[in-house]
Design a protein around this motif. Sequence first.
Motif, short mmCIF file in Angstrom:
data_model
loop_
_atom_site.label_atom_id
_atom_site.label_comp_id
_atom_site.label_asym_id
_atom_site.label_seq_id
_atom_site.Cartn_x
_atom_site.Cartn_y
_atom_site.Cartn_z
N GLN A 54 20.63 66.51 33.67
CA GLN A 54 21.28 65.76 32.50
C GLN A 54 20.43 64.88 31.50
OE1 GLN A 54 24.37 65.52 32.94
NE2 GLN A 54 25.16 66.37 34.65
N PRO A 55 19.89 65.48 30.42
CA PRO A 55 18.96 65.18 29.57
C PRO A 55 19.84 63.58 29.27
CG PRO A 55 19.47 67.52 29.19
CD PRO A 55 19.62 67.34 30.75
N GLY A 56 20.80 64.10 29.05
CA GLY A 56 21.46 62.99 27.97
C GLY A 56 21.25 61.71 28.97
N SER B 54 23.30 56.02 21.52
CA SER B 54 23.28 57.08 20.66
C SER B 54 24.83 57.93 20.51
CB SER B 54 23.09 58.01 22.15
OG SER B 54 24.81 57.55 22.87
N HIS B 56 27.85 60.11 19.41
CA HIS B 56 28.40 61.62 20.09
C HIS B 56 29.40 62.30 18.88
CE1 HIS B 56 28.60 59.23 24.32
NE2 HIS B 56 28.01 58.41 23.94
N GLN B 66 28.62 63.99 24.51
CA GLN B 66 27.11 63.12 24.08
C GLN B 66 26.38 63.81 23.04
OE1 GLN B 66 24.87 59.79 25.76
NE2 GLN B 66 23.60 61.64 25.28
N ALA B 67 25.95 64.08 21.69
CA ALA B 67 25.10 64.57 20.89
C ALA B 67 23.89 64.94 21.76
CB ALA B 67 25.25 64.43 19.52
N ASP B 68 23.41 66.28 21.44
CA ASP B 68 21.66 66.25 22.30
C ASP B 68 20.92 65.37 21.59
OD1 ASP B 68 23.01 68.54 23.45
OD2 ASP B 68 22.07 70.11 22.40
N ALA B 69 21.35 64.94 19.73
CA ALA B 69 20.89 63.80 19.68
C ALA B 69 20.28 63.15 18.79
CB ALA B 69 19.66 65.48 18.46
N ASP B 111 22.19 67.16 14.45
CA ASP B 111 22.03 68.28 15.94
C ASP B 111 20.84 67.81 15.83
OD1 ASP B 111 24.40 69.22 16.92
OD2 ASP B 111 23.44 71.46 15.19
N SER B 112 20.02 66.79 15.12
CA SER B 112 19.19 66.61 14.85
C SER B 112 18.51 65.18 13.86
CB SER B 112 17.39 67.47 14.29
OG SER B 112 17.53 67.88 13.26
#
Lengths: 105, 343
Positions: A54-56, B54, B56, B66-69, B111-112
Amino acid sequence: MDASAHPRGQLPAGLMASVQVRLPSLLEPIAGVRSLTVEASTAKGAISALLESQPGLKVHLYDERLNLRPHVRLFWNDRDLAWLDDEVAARDGDVLTVMQAVSGG
Amino acid sequence: MVVAVGTEKGAWFFDPEKRHLDGPVMPGWKVTAFTETAAGNYLLATGSNWFGASIHRSPNLIDWVQADASPSWPEGGDRSLTQIWTFARHGGRLYAGVDQAGLFTSDDGGDSWQPVDGINEHRTRAAWQPGFGGLALHSVVIDPDNADRIWIGISAAGVFRSEDGGTTWTPANAGVTKAAASEEFDDIGYCVHKIVLDPDDSNRLYRQDHRGVYRSSDGGRSWDRAEDGLPSSFGFPMVIDRSAKALFIVPLASDERRLPVDGRFRVYRSKNRSDSWEVSGTGQPDVPTYTQVLRGAMDTDNNGAVVYGTTAGSIGLTMDGGDSWETLPWTLPRILAVSFLPV
């Protein structure tokens, strides 16, 4: 290591155990679940396995200095991991609880 | 259009015509900013007193992940990212302004994210002082006809402008009264609360500052006070509606009290590019109303609809450029952000 943290004793080093991880409700939208199981041989390993799967969650548990956020607690079974050696061995059925510390009045 | 409402405890959405409230999304989380991406997705920013900030993403305003970045400061450094204050978009490029003050861009729909070093490592950075709300880069304005021209607002450093797409930045505060003077740098120390760009003249900007309301006709190089008709020059939000050709602000009695003047909550409007201001239309609260609107909690659809959310959780809406207002029937948690989003 505080032996009372692990009444069932230690397994041989490196043996993986199934550790249940419990998350607070606010983190459910991040992880998609309230609990999950990770395989680890130590408490530290369970945390690593949690963040790998779960890296988030990492940004929510740790700050930029990789310190646990001030109002987040990690409990290993019924003990605050801050007071334990995080190399404490894991046994099947151990529980790692991510706790949203309720503070203030 | 849908109005997105970010609060201290989640997000809600409503269609300003149908008046149906949906939510909460991310219950329990601070929701601090919204945007849509060039691909048609939606982003919202969350924060928390416990957890990190973060982003989303949703394709439909219903299903969020939640977005990866997200924008972030380097691990091991001395900066912490406590809140994503604002999003802006120009074409396919997204901008995010954060606390501790920084600007980040994304060219892939979120994404980044890449730091904008020209402002994040600005020569004056060490002397930037936080305002009451933190050290926040809370406003990003981009010339719609020239993406190289960008203005950002940092509390309490001031406005900075770039003419080269963000590579270099120049403080842009001449004529403004300082709020947090720096002994080291003479060109910072201004507590800007919000900046907006005139949609019909990209050299004309307006700013609500801690120490007054100002306008610029030279792209931010110099500023003059524009406060005629206002009961107070202190406040936070400021928006401009292209269709109505009107500016809107919500004055507060003073920086110490931060309450509506005499309990009379009023949106003020200028229909002459801030030459003068007057109470906006009819329908504003007619009973003592001691609440305020935060800087991110007011928006326009540029077609005559303006919405605000208050720290008491109420929502005000006009659909006719501020001629008439109504208070919507819902009470939400403390409102941090409102945005019109296309659907």
